[in-house]
Enzyme design. Structure first.
Site, PDB file in Angstrom:
ATOM      1  CB  CYS B  86      68.764 113.714-109.165  1.00 39.83           C
ATOM      2  SG  CYS B  86      67.829 115.163-108.929  1.00 39.83           S
ATOM      3  CG  HIS B 203      72.408 115.096-105.785  1.00 46.76           C
ATOM      4  ND1 HIS B 203      72.593 114.717-107.134  1.00 46.76           N
ATOM      5  CD2 HIS B 203      71.202 115.629-105.768  1.00 46.76           C
ATOM      6  CE1 HIS B 203      71.529 115.284-107.926  1.00 46.76           C
ATOM      7  NE2 HIS B 203      70.758 115.859-107.000  1.00 46.76           N
ATOM      8  CD  GLU B 205      75.523 112.994-107.410  1.00 49.17           C
ATOM      9  OE1 GLU B 205      75.134 112.363-106.319  1.00 49.17           O
ATOM     10  OE2 GLU B 205      74.983 113.744-107.825  1.00 49.17           O
TER      11      GLU B 205
END
Lengths: 81, 229
Positions: B86, B203, B205
């Site tokens: 990002c 994302h 994660e």
């Protein structure tokens, strides 16, 4: 010496903000506008008094930070004082 | 695998990626403040998501000129794996470590939802645990994720296989209707030429455990652990 830097999107690069401003102008009745491109404007107060040196320095500032030359063009104006 | 996470003023997904790295690798990453000029030895450097410097001037522009980026650049050029998520992706393009630029989303709206991605290749340290052409579901949360490059660069990165992920339908079809931000060719992530640097807007994660409703991001971290252990 003062430097005025105009940063604008290169032609052909989509400018949704300019487009939204254009639409808003049209809705207000300003229908004489063909296109709107939004940009940035910076004023720099320079210690340098030599115009040539000042331009070279501001050029370097533009390419290294102020503009992203993948999508943006810049224009530099210098003014004494 | 020893990972280092660089923290900028305005980073806000740092804890997400620290948790993901810790969960998958079993080791807590080193945390590096952006004003540091030295970086301890690390197998992976992560630039997390957020709004470094409040997106002043352009997203990622100020962070890309932070002192630590000089060292990140040296390591990246030496072949160390670098992952930018990002805002980290925006920083890597601004630093010139990845081609192209991330502009405001085409509809000028902040987009925050789950999307689908097609994994373009599985022969990199970031993706070897995925299957060829696999579709994964991960969240996006950004305002400036509209990937753009000039046509010459686009031809080059497409030709060299530098596209990492593309927005797609759940079935894996590329379609402009599922492109959340107007990215050219639906590009969600790109590699550098040597494919040791990856930047992506979504994302992974945040999808590493079924408790997060989906673990499709986990193989990315498993790939890194396996390749860099």
């Amino acid at each position: 010496m003062k430097a005025r830097v105009h940063i604008t999107l290169k032609s052909g690069v989509l400018d949704p903000q300019g487009k939204a401003v254009h639409n808003a102008l049209t809705s207000l009745g300003f229908d004489g506008v063909d296109d709107v491109r939004q940009g940035k404007y910076l004023e720099l107060d320079l210690v340098e008094s030599d115009a040539e040196q000042a331009r070279a320095a501001v050029e370097a500032m533009c390419t290294r930070l102020l503009a992203n030359t993948v999508i943006e063009d810049y224009q530099i104006e210098l003014e004494d004082g | 695998m020893k990972a280092a996470v660089v923290i900028f003023p305005g980073s806000n997904r740092d804890v997400d990626v620290i948790d993901a790295l810790t969960a998958v690798s079993g080791k807590e990453p080193l945390l590096i403040w952006h004003r540091n000029t030295e970086l301890p030895k690390a197998d992976l450097i992560v630039l997390p998501g957020g709004f470094s410097y409040g997106d002043y001037l352009r997203s990622g522009a100020m962070a890309a000129r932070s002192p630590i980026l000089k060292e990140v650049t040296v390591r990246a050029q030496a072949g160390v794996a670098v992952l930018g998520i990002c805002n980290g992706f925006q920083i890597l393009t601004e630093a010139g470590l990845l081609p192209g630029v991330l502009m405001a989303n085409r509809d000028l709206k902040f987009v925050c939802r789950n999307i689908h991605l097609k994994v373009e290749r599985t022969d990199t340290v970031f993706t070897e645990r995925y299957a060829e052409g696999q579709v994964i579901r991960v969240p996006v949360a950004h305002h400036d994720g509209n990937y753009f490059s000039d046509s010459e660069t686009l031809t080059r990165i497409e030709g060299e296989g530098q596209v990492a992920f593309r927005y797609c339908t759940p079935e894996g079809h590329l379609d402009d209707s599922v492109n959340p931000n107007g990215s050219i060719n639906g590009i969600a992530g790109v590699y550098n030429e040597n494919r040791n640097v990856l930047g992506l807007m979504p994302h992974p994660e945040d999808h590493i455990d079924e408790s997060q409703s989906c673990a499709d991001g986990r193989p990315l971290f498993e790939s890194l652990v396996e390749s860099l252990a």
